[in-house]
Design an enzyme around this catalytic site. Structure first.
Site, short mmCIF file in Angstrom:
data_model
loop_
_atom_site.label_atom_id
_atom_site.label_comp_id
_atom_site.label_asym_id
_atom_site.label_seq_id
_atom_site.Cartn_x
_atom_site.Cartn_y
_atom_site.Cartn_z
CG HIS A 117 -1.70 1.23 1.45
ND1 HIS A 117 -3.03 1.35 1.13
CD2 HIS A 117 -1.34 2.43 1.97
CE1 HIS A 117 -3.45 2.56 1.42
NE2 HIS A 117 -2.45 3.24 1.96
CD GLU A 118 1.89 3.45 3.66
OE1 GLU A 118 2.14 4.55 3.12
OE2 GLU A 118 0.86 3.24 4.33
CG HIS A 142 0.30 6.10 -0.59
ND1 HIS A 142 -0.78 6.79 -1.10
CD2 HIS A 142 -0.14 5.54 0.57
CE1 HIS A 142 -1.83 6.65 -0.30
NE2 HIS A 142 -1.46 5.89 0.72
CD GLU A 195 -4.60 6.53 2.63
OE1 GLU A 195 -4.39 5.31 2.77
OE2 GLU A 195 -3.69 7.38 2.66
#
Length: 294
Positions: free
Chosen positions: A145-146, A149, A223
């Site tokens: 997930h990071e 980003h 998100e």
């Protein structure tokens, strides 16, 4: 197909919101100029110049500042934390981005965040609570997930939008002070249209709140995009959903997190119970539901 469709829709929605945000900044500048001088043109000229200057200054802030704010310690070699190092390395390889720097925050509350204005200067930070409480697959999901980003340039977008919120707050404050002193002096342009004047005054008052709400909407949308992109990297959306479920159920906030760095985190680190409209993160239940459907 649902995964790629969700990624596409989130990207389109982000472009739409950001474009609207930029136009709103120009509108506020025009309104301030019209309210004070009866002419919107000076505001339309000055606002983009001031915005570019201010955003440039904010962008110059380094990753080290964010890490120091959160008291994160850098992992400089694979021997310091082999599992974390290899997990970040693998996810970066799958995402086809340079391996980011790795940091650990000594805090029992599980969470993580990414920072850096471009992939070449990016960094990922995780709390000790994340490593202690989550399984390997769940940690991998959060890291994915990071890294998503980073791949999607979300940190740069968040930095720019946050800077624009500050620009609007500064402009609104200056505009209000100018209007106050002009009213004391009894000076007013008689050619001002009453309707436009009222609209300008309303914008002057509500602009900071509206800008903050737009910024939060952008943050929430990114998100969702990072969730979908992270699931694409691991091909395991259930692990990410399980990690989010565990983190959301922990009531203890991350002690080092501040309101300034909170939007960067995987899940709200302050654990504030606020209306969805004023939240920087989507409802965990909705995020989990979307992941379970992939």
């Amino acid at each position: 197909m649902l995964l790629y469709e969700q990624i596409r829709k989130n990207k389109v929605k982000t472009v739409f919101i950001v474009t609207g945000f930029v136009l709103f900044v120009l509108l506020v500048g025009a309104a301030i100029s019209y309210v004070n001088y009866g002419d919107a043109i000076p505001g339309l000229i000055f606002t983009p110049i001031f915005s570019l200057f201010y955003v440039g200054i904010v962008i110059m802030s380094s990753t080290n500042i964010v890490m120091k704010m959160n008291r994160a310690q850098e992992v400089t070699s694979v021997e310091e934390h082999r599992f974390l190092w290899h997990t970040v390395e693998n996810m970066a390889m799958v995402a086809r981005v340079p391996m980011p720097r790795i940091f650990i925050i000594n805090d029992p509350s599980p969470n993580a965040f990414a920072t850096g204005l471009k992939p070449e200067k990016a960094a990922v930070a995780v709390t000790t609570g994340l490593l202690d409480r989550l399984s390997r697959e769940e940690v991998e999901g959060v890291i994915a997930h990071e890294v998503a980003h980073i791949k999607n340039y979300d940190v740069r977008l968040s930095t720019v939008t946050l800077a624009l919120v500050s620009v609007i707050a500064i402009m609104s404050d200056i505009g209000s002070r100018m209007l106050f002193f002009r009213s004391i002096g009894g000076r007013r342009d008689q050619n001002q249209n009453p309707i436009f004047l009222i609209i300008g005054l309303v914008l002057l008052v509500l602009a900071p709140l509206i800008a903050m709400l737009i910024n939060m909407a952008i943050s929430r949308n990114r998100e969702f995009l990072a969730d979908a992109s992270g699931a694409e990297l691991t091909r395991n959306p259930d692990a990410l959903a399980s990690a989010l479920e565990k983190i959301a159920n922990v009531e203890t906030p991350v002690e080092q997190a501040s309101s300034a760095s909170a939007p960067l985190y995987f899940s709200d680190p302050l654990k504030k119970k606020v209306s969805a409209l004023f939240s920087t993160h989507p409802d965990p239940v909705e995020r989990i539901s979307r992941l379970r459907q992939m």
